[in-house]
Scaffold this active site. Sequence first.
Site, PDB file in Angstrom:
ATOM      1  CE1 TYR A 197     -12.622 -10.954   7.046  1.00 25.82           C
ATOM      2  CE2 TYR A 197     -13.778 -10.799   9.142  1.00 25.82           C
ATOM      3  CZ  TYR A 197     -12.598 -10.849   8.417  1.00 25.82           C
ATOM      4  OH  TYR A 197     -11.389 -10.796   9.078  1.00 25.82           O
ATOM      5  CE  LYS A 245      -4.012  -2.056   2.310  1.00 27.55           C
ATOM      6  NZ  LYS A 245      -3.485  -3.304   2.876  1.00 27.55           N
TER       7      LYS A 245
HETATM    8  P1  5BU Z   1      -8.447 -10.947   7.142  1.00 29.73           P
HETATM    9  O1  5BU Z   1      -7.761 -11.671   8.235  1.00 29.73           O
HETATM   10  O2  5BU Z   1      -9.110 -11.872   6.104  1.00 29.73           O
HETATM   11  O3  5BU Z   1      -9.399  -9.881   7.635  1.00 29.73           O
HETATM   12  O4  5BU Z   1      -7.240 -10.201   6.401  1.00 29.73           O
HETATM   13  C1  5BU Z   1      -7.455  -9.352   5.305  1.00 29.73           C
HETATM   14  C2  5BU Z   1      -6.142  -8.888   4.719  1.00 29.73           C
HETATM   15  O5  5BU Z   1      -6.398  -8.071   3.588  1.00 29.73           O
HETATM   16  C3  5BU Z   1      -5.260  -8.079   5.638  1.00 29.73           C
HETATM   17  O6  5BU Z   1      -3.911  -8.391   5.333  1.00 29.73           O
HETATM   18  C4  5BU Z   1      -5.532  -6.627   5.252  1.00 29.73           C
HETATM   19  O7  5BU Z   1      -4.399  -5.811   5.423  1.00 29.73           O
HETATM   20  C5  5BU Z   1      -5.872  -6.762   3.794  1.00 29.73           C
HETATM   21  N1  5BU Z   1      -6.853  -5.754   3.311  1.00 29.73           N
HETATM   22  C6  5BU Z   1      -8.144  -5.703   3.754  1.00 29.73           C
HETATM   23  O8  5BU Z   1      -8.542  -6.475   4.629  1.00 29.73           O
HETATM   24  N2  5BU Z   1      -9.014  -4.783   3.239  1.00 29.73           N
HETATM   25  C7  5BU Z   1      -8.656  -3.908   2.287  1.00 29.73           C
HETATM   26  O9  5BU Z   1      -9.472  -3.126   1.801  1.00 29.73           O
HETATM   27  C8  5BU Z   1      -7.312  -3.984   1.833  1.00 29.73           C
HETATM   28  C9  5BU Z   1      -6.446  -4.916   2.351  1.00 29.73           C
HETATM   29 BR1  5BU Z   1      -6.789  -2.841   0.532  1.00 29.73          BR
END
Ligand code: 5BU
Length: 278
Positions: free
Chosen positions: A224, A96
């Site tokens: 999610y 990023k």
């Molecule tokens: P999670 O554990 O599935 O919540 O991780 C999501 C990953 O994706 C995490 O490494 C964030 O830094 C990354 N991410 C996100 O969650 N949402 C975004 O909009 C972006 C990156 Br851009």
Amino acid sequence: MSSEPHRRTYAQRALHHKNPAAKLLLETIERKQSNLAVSVDVASTKDFLAIIDVVGPFVCLVKTHIDIIEDFTPSLITDLQALSAKHDFVIFEDRKFADIGNTVALQYSSGVHKIASWSHLTNAHPVPGPSIITGLSSIGLPLGRGLLLLAEMSTKGSLASGSYTEAAVQMARAHRDFVVGFIAQRRMDGVGAGPNEATTEEDFLVLTPGVGLDVKGDGMGQQYRTPREVVLESGSDVIIVGRGIYGKDPSLVDNIVAQAKRYKEEGWAAYLARIEPA
Ligand code: 5BU
């Protein structure tokens, strides 16, 4: 063959992509029948490599935050590359970038992590304007790397929406050799295009984080959606899953394998439903 990228197969799209990193990702997805990326956000080298070795067979891509690792040494990169070759996955450092062209070029090429030397894909915030692409491409393009622009984010209250998202897509259109797609929550085809602007030839990849089957958020702003919502309803190409796969305890190998298989199957089923003739 449909002119809409998300109605075509990954294999068909791979044939037309000129950027080597984008082509490799599409070919890998097709070869492994997996549009699952795992985000490995853990702090120790041991856990990091162990999780990747376990999920490797099921993923097209491993997403890293290399600056999270507390005991980083350059040998971690050698080990990561060996796992990438062993399991056939693409590497995406979720860095990023968000600074002026000169600074991001240094951050991308130099420092402790030397991201450009090992990461097929990386990403950048469009907030500084097109100069961020110029800076990063001066390093990444000669190495065959690709860039994803952050057009949207998965977090509650994200400011990356509306005209900001449209401007991100316009920036990508002007740099299609290096910008291969977006981190976004939906397809960006035609977004921000003027009435006379032909966009039918473009095929941007869309990688989507914020994917989970069991919970709707994490209490820290993350939101999610399911693989079906992301791939079938919103037309994304790759689902990015972190904690949904390795949970709170990275040592539970059986559970990690079960979750990786589950997300892989859900993501692929949603893709097959998407490309079915209407
Ligand atoms: P999670 O554990 O599935 O919540 O991780 C999501 C990953 O994706 C995490 O490494 C964030 O830094 C990354 N991410 C996100 O969650 N949402 C975004 O909009 C972006 C990156 Br851009």
